[in-house]
Design an enzyme around this catalytic site. Sequence first.
Site, PDB file in Angstrom:
ATOM      1  N   HIS A  54       0.821  -1.218   0.000  1.00 20.16           N
ATOM      2  CA  HIS A  54       0.000   0.000   0.000  1.00 20.16           C
ATOM      3  C   HIS A  54       0.853   1.266   0.000  1.00 20.16           C
ATOM      4  O   HIS A  54       0.363   2.344  -0.333  1.00 20.16           O
ATOM      5  CB  HIS A  54      -0.988   0.004   1.175  1.00 20.16           C
ATOM      6  N   ASP A  84       0.225  -7.700   1.564  1.00 19.08           N
ATOM      7  CA  ASP A  84       0.622  -6.288   1.609  1.00 19.08           C
ATOM      8  C   ASP A  84       2.144  -6.140   1.636  1.00 19.08           C
ATOM      9  O   ASP A  84       2.684  -5.282   2.334  1.00 19.08           O
ATOM     10  CB  ASP A  84       0.001  -5.586   2.823  1.00 19.08           C
ATOM     11  N   SER A 144       4.800   2.726   8.092  1.00 20.41           N
ATOM     12  CA  SER A 144       4.368   1.577   7.294  1.00 20.41           C
ATOM     13  C   SER A 144       5.505   1.086   6.403  1.00 20.41           C
ATOM     14  O   SER A 144       6.113   1.869   5.680  1.00 20.41           O
ATOM     15  CB  SER A 144       3.170   1.949   6.421  1.00 20.41           C
TER      16      SER A 144
END
Length: 470
Positions: A121, A151, A227
Site C-alpha cells: 500500500h 501487503d 508503514s
Amino acid sequence: MKKILTLVLVSALGGIFTLGTYKLFLEEDKPVVVSTTDANPTFLPTSNVNNLFNSNKELTDFTIAAENTVNAVVHVKNVTISSGQMTFEDLFFGRSPQRAQMGTGSGVIINADGYIITNNHVINNSDELSVTLNNNKTYKAEIVGTDPKTDIALLKIDADEDLPFVTFADSDNAKIGEWVLAVGNPFNLTSTVTAGIISAKARNLDPSGKYTQSFIQTDAAVNPGNSGGALVNTNGELVGINTAISSQTGSYIGYSFAVPSNIARRVIEDIMEYGNVQNGILGISGGALNSTFAEKLGINDTEGIYVDSVVEDSGAEKAGIEKGDIIKEIDKVKVSKFADLTGQIGAKRAGDIVNLTVSKDGRLKTISVTLTRNETFTLPLVGMVKNAKKEDLKKLKAPNGVKIIQLNDQYESYWIKNGVKEGAIITSINDTKIYSVDDAQEAVKNRSSYEPLRIELINSNGEKERYNFK
C-alpha cells in the site's frame, strides 16, 4: 513588698513539696525500654518496580538492536500522477490537467545489493518511486514485484556502494511479552526507533474473512509514516514488517500490527525466484472451536479448527481430510484459531508438505498434506469456483469456464430454484470469456463499482443462462 515575696516563696515551696510527695509515694514505677533497632533502619518500598531487575546485567539493552537497524531502514516516497479538475482554459486549449499526489512510508534493506522490502500500500499506483537512505542519499527505485494479499512489495535501488541490511529472524520463535523495536523512516526525518513488547500473535484484522491474515501485534508506537518499516528483536533481527495500526484517528493508540518475517521472506523469495508468489493452500474451510460452536455441532471438543468442507482435488482431500475432522496442530504448532493455521501455511508455498495432528472421531492422527496452488475463487453472489477439468466441461458441453463447487449460503436457495447447483459451469463474466479462476478474479476486479455483474453459465441441466445483478 516583703509580704509579696514571702507569699511567692511559700507558694513555690508548697508546690515542690506536693510534687515530691506524689513522685515518691503515688506514681507507679515503669521500666525504661532501650531500642535495639540499628541506626540505619530498613525501609520497604511502596512499589516493587525497582525490584524487577536485580542487576544491570538483567536490564534490556536496545542500543545494539538500534545500531544494527537504523541505517538499513529507508524513507520511501511515492508520487502518483492523477487527472486534475478541468478548467475552461484547459477545455479551450485542449489540455489535460494533471496533479501530482505524494505518499510516503518506510522500507527495509534486506541485502547489500539494494533490495528493499516495504508494504504494497506504500507503493501502490505509483508513477515515480524514490528511496532516501539514513545518510540522506536518494535513489530512484524500481518495483520488482508485489503481493497485495500479504501487503508486501519488493523494490530495488542501484547504489554505488554495498548497503547496510537487516537479517531475518524466525518469527515462529518470537514470544508474547518479548521486547521488540519498531524502526521507521517517516516524513524523511531519518530513522526513528520506538520500543514495546509483542502483545499477541496470529491476529486477523479482516472480520469478513476475505483475507486470511496472521499479524504480529505489538504496543511499540507505530504511526502511518512507519508503514513498511522494521520490527526487530533485541538482536536487531527482522521479526516483521510494520503494516497497520488500530486507530479511529489515524494516530497510534497502543495497537500496531506487522507481517511476520517468515511470511514476508517467503513472499519476496518467490518474487525473486519465480516472478510471482507461489501461494500454497491446504484446501479446507471451517472455523475455530469454542463452547458455543461445539454445542451447536454436538461435539465435546472446544479447541482446534473444525473442518466444515474440503476443496475438491486439494491436498487436504487427497490426504484424507474430511468434514468433521478437527485440526489440533500443524507441524507441532498448536492451533486454536484459524489465523494460527493460515499463519503457518502463509510461510510455505505450493508443493511444501505440512504435518497435521487431526482428531477423527475423537482419535488423534498425524496426516501429511502437500499444499497445492490456489485454484479457487469466491465469486460475489455465486460462491466458490475452481478451475474446471476437461471432464467437467465435457459433461455439460461447455467450451470453457470455471466450475461452481460451493454456492453462496445467502443465495443458495435462489440458485437451486433456478436449476443452478454445484457443478454448473460459469463461461463468461461481464462479457469476458472465463478459462480459469484467475480470469474470473480479474474480471471482477476490473468491474467498476456502478457496473452490474453479468454472469453467463451452463446450469446443471446443460442449459445456457444469463444473470444480471446490480
